[in-house]
Design a protein around this motif. Structure first.
Motif, short mmCIF file in Angstrom:
data_model
loop_
_atom_site.label_atom_id
_atom_site.label_comp_id
_atom_site.label_asym_id
_atom_site.label_seq_id
_atom_site.Cartn_x
_atom_site.Cartn_y
_atom_site.Cartn_z
N ALA A 94 -1.86 -10.48 11.17
CA ALA A 94 -3.47 -10.31 11.68
C ALA A 94 -4.05 -9.97 10.25
O ALA A 94 -5.39 -10.10 10.26
CB ALA A 94 -3.44 -9.30 12.65
N LEU A 95 -3.35 -9.61 9.21
CA LEU A 95 -3.98 -9.46 7.86
C LEU A 95 -3.98 -10.49 6.74
O LEU A 95 -4.23 -10.12 5.90
CB LEU A 95 -3.51 -8.03 7.16
N LYS A 96 -3.58 -11.68 7.02
CA LYS A 96 -3.32 -12.76 6.17
C LYS A 96 -4.61 -13.06 5.65
O LYS A 96 -4.17 -13.51 4.49
CB LYS A 96 -2.61 -13.83 6.93
N ASP A 97 -5.71 -13.07 6.08
CA ASP A 97 -6.96 -13.50 5.35
C ASP A 97 -7.53 -12.41 4.51
O ASP A 97 -8.62 -12.52 3.77
CB ASP A 97 -7.94 -14.03 6.30
N LEU A 98 -6.91 -11.32 4.64
CA LEU A 98 -7.50 -9.99 3.85
C LEU A 98 -6.49 -9.33 2.85
O LEU A 98 -6.99 -9.07 1.73
CB LEU A 98 -7.61 -8.85 4.99
N ALA A 99 -5.28 -9.40 3.32
CA ALA A 99 -4.52 -8.82 2.08
C ALA A 99 -3.87 -9.79 1.17
O ALA A 99 -3.66 -10.93 1.41
CB ALA A 99 -2.93 -8.06 2.83
N SER A 100 -3.50 -9.27 -0.20
CA SER A 100 -3.01 -10.13 -1.28
C SER A 100 -1.34 -9.92 -1.15
O SER A 100 -0.92 -8.96 -0.71
CB SER A 100 -3.58 -9.91 -2.62
N GLU A 101 -0.83 -10.89 -1.67
CA GLU A 101 0.55 -11.01 -1.62
C GLU A 101 1.23 -9.59 -2.28
O GLU A 101 2.09 -9.11 -1.80
CB GLU A 101 1.28 -12.03 -2.37
N ASP A 102 0.60 -9.10 -3.17
CA ASP A 102 1.22 -7.98 -3.81
C ASP A 102 0.63 -6.79 -3.55
O ASP A 102 0.78 -5.51 -4.06
CB ASP A 102 1.04 -8.09 -5.22
N ASP A 103 -0.25 -6.46 -2.38
CA ASP A 103 -0.82 -5.28 -1.90
C ASP A 103 0.33 -4.64 -1.34
O ASP A 103 1.31 -5.39 -0.76
CB ASP A 103 -1.89 -5.61 -0.85
N TRP A 104 0.20 -3.31 -1.09
CA TRP A 104 1.02 -2.60 -0.47
C TRP A 104 0.68 -2.52 0.99
O TRP A 104 -0.31 -2.54 1.51
CB TRP A 104 1.26 -1.05 -1.08
N VAL A 105 1.82 -2.52 1.94
CA VAL A 105 1.59 -2.23 3.41
C VAL A 105 2.76 -1.00 3.82
O VAL A 105 3.78 -0.91 3.36
CB VAL A 105 2.00 -3.44 4.19
N LEU A 106 1.78 -0.07 4.23
CA LEU A 106 2.85 1.21 4.79
C LEU A 106 2.84 1.02 6.29
O LEU A 106 2.04 1.12 7.04
CB LEU A 106 2.22 2.41 4.51
N VAL A 107 4.14 0.68 6.98
CA VAL A 107 4.24 0.52 8.43
C VAL A 107 4.72 2.02 9.02
O VAL A 107 5.69 2.62 8.41
CB VAL A 107 5.55 -0.35 8.60
N HIS A 108 3.76 2.35 10.01
CA HIS A 108 4.08 3.76 10.40
C HIS A 108 4.06 3.63 11.87
O HIS A 108 3.14 3.17 12.51
CB HIS A 108 3.05 4.71 10.12
N ASP A 109 5.13 4.08 12.50
CA ASP A 109 5.18 4.15 13.90
C ASP A 109 4.08 4.98 14.73
O ASP A 109 3.75 6.10 14.24
CB ASP A 109 6.54 5.06 14.41
N ALA A 110 3.64 4.30 15.97
CA ALA A 110 2.54 4.97 16.47
C ALA A 110 3.12 6.26 17.25
O ALA A 110 2.28 7.28 17.34
CB ALA A 110 2.11 4.19 17.77
N ALA A 111 4.55 6.44 17.21
CA ALA A 111 4.94 7.61 17.95
C ALA A 111 5.15 8.65 17.04
O ALA A 111 6.04 9.72 17.39
CB ALA A 111 6.25 7.13 18.66
N ARG A 112 4.71 8.43 15.82
CA ARG A 112 4.94 9.94 14.74
C ARG A 112 3.43 10.15 14.43
O ARG A 112 2.85 9.82 13.35
CB ARG A 112 5.69 9.27 13.48
N PRO A 113 3.14 11.25 15.44
CA PRO A 113 1.58 11.75 15.25
C PRO A 113 1.35 12.76 14.29
O PRO A 113 0.35 13.10 14.14
CB PRO A 113 1.14 11.89 16.59
N CYS A 114 2.52 13.40 13.69
CA CYS A 114 2.33 14.44 12.89
C CYS A 114 2.36 14.25 11.29
O CYS A 114 2.45 14.98 10.45
CB CYS A 114 3.53 15.49 13.07
N LEU A 115 2.28 13.12 11.04
CA LEU A 115 2.16 12.46 9.74
C LEU A 115 1.02 13.19 8.89
O LEU A 115 0.01 13.39 9.32
CB LEU A 115 2.04 10.84 9.55
N THR A 116 1.14 13.56 7.69
CA THR A 116 0.42 14.38 6.77
C THR A 116 -0.07 13.42 5.93
O THR A 116 0.38 12.70 5.17
CB THR A 116 1.11 15.53 6.13
N THR A 117 -1.57 13.78 5.54
CA THR A 117 -2.02 13.05 4.42
C THR A 117 -1.13 13.31 2.96
O THR A 117 -1.15 12.44 2.12
CB THR A 117 -3.59 13.70 4.17
N ALA A 118 -0.58 14.50 2.63
CA ALA A 118 0.17 14.82 1.78
C ALA A 118 1.45 13.89 1.61
O ALA A 118 1.67 13.37 0.40
CB ALA A 118 0.59 16.36 1.62
#
Ligand code: CTP
Ligand code: MG
Length: 231
Positions: A94-118
């Motif tokens: 779904a991101l293919k027209d937006l993201a470049s090959e060398d951009d970073w992707v962070l995959v994060h589980d919906a079920a981990r709601p306590c993730l911090t900005t830090a």
């Protein structure tokens, strides 16, 4: 704070939450005034680290369209797949027209709601110049045993054992290719394992222990406690 590299977030949220034994998928259970997935997405959006957040949602999901966050201008919805890896691949597409090959992707589980900005920024800053990428992970405090038939067969050196968390951060093109090449392989239980199977060596970044995955009923109370501590 926008990192100096382009980052995209991918959130697999198409599971049924079997182990939770609730009347709906666990990402839609209430937690501290919102649903679990609203906490997760709000934290990703408010970190300021991402261009967009692509969320994989089951095509039969009646709960998602009811949440106002599903209409957020930085949220993209993709159809979920049979396994978690299928859902992640669908969101990447779904991101293919937006993201470049060398951009970073962070995959994060919906079920981990306590993730911090830090933790998000620590991971991006630690890995942004790496050739492969890596995952947040936790060391084990307990002594670990290898067991066969309720009998200990070995004590495992704790130094070498880490628990894999999310986010898992990889280059857009490399991750898409790795998931495509390992499609259907039951050994691919996270993004890192797909890259490992192709011979890559992902890194670990030590994450916070409060980044728990909601898996069983008792985890909701624990997540609520961690959120109160974080506030
Ligand atoms: N997930 C997904 N697509 C699938 C299976 C899982 O997007 N086909 C997502 C879940 O929604 C969750 C994350 O992957 O956010 C981690 O998976 P897990 O904790 O195993 O969630 P469920 O599969 O929903 O739970 P269970 O295994 O207990 O059924
Ligand atoms: Mg599962």
């Amino acid at each position: 704070m926008k990192p100096t590299v382009q980052c995209w977030a991918v959130v697999p949220a198409a599971g049924v939450g079997k182990r939770m034994q609730a009347d709906r998928p666990k990402q839609y259970l209430p937690l501290a005034g919102k649903t679990v997935i609203e906490h997760t997405l709000t934290r990703l959006l408010e970190s300021g680290a991402f261009q967009k957040v692509a969320v994989a949602i089951s095509v039969e999901d009646p709960y998602w369209p009811e949440l106002s966050i599903s209409k957020h201008s930085d949220v993209i919805t993709a159809p979920g797949g049979k396994e978690r890896a299928d859902s992640v691949l669908s969101a990447l597409k779904a991101l293919k027209d937006l993201a470049s090959e060398d951009d970073w992707v962070l995959v994060h589980d919906a079920a981990r709601p306590c993730l911090t900005t830090a933790d998000i920024h620590l991971q991006i800053e630690t890995l942004k110049n790496d050739g492969v990428g890596g995952i947040l992970a936790l060391s084990s405090h307990d002594t670990l045993k290898h067991v066969d038939d309720d009998t200990i067969t070995a004590t495992i050196d704790r130094k070498h054992v880490w628990r894999a968390l999310t986010p898992q951060m990889f280059k857009y093109g490399m991750l898409r290719d790795a998931l495509q090449q390992t499609e259907g392989n039951p050994a691919v239980t996270d993004e890192a394992s797909a890259l490992e199977l192709l011979g890559y060596k992902p890194k670990i970044v030590e994450g916070r222990p409060d980044n728990i995955k909601i898996t069983r009923p008792e985890d909701l109370a624990l997540a609520q406690f961690y959120m109160e501590q974080q506030a």
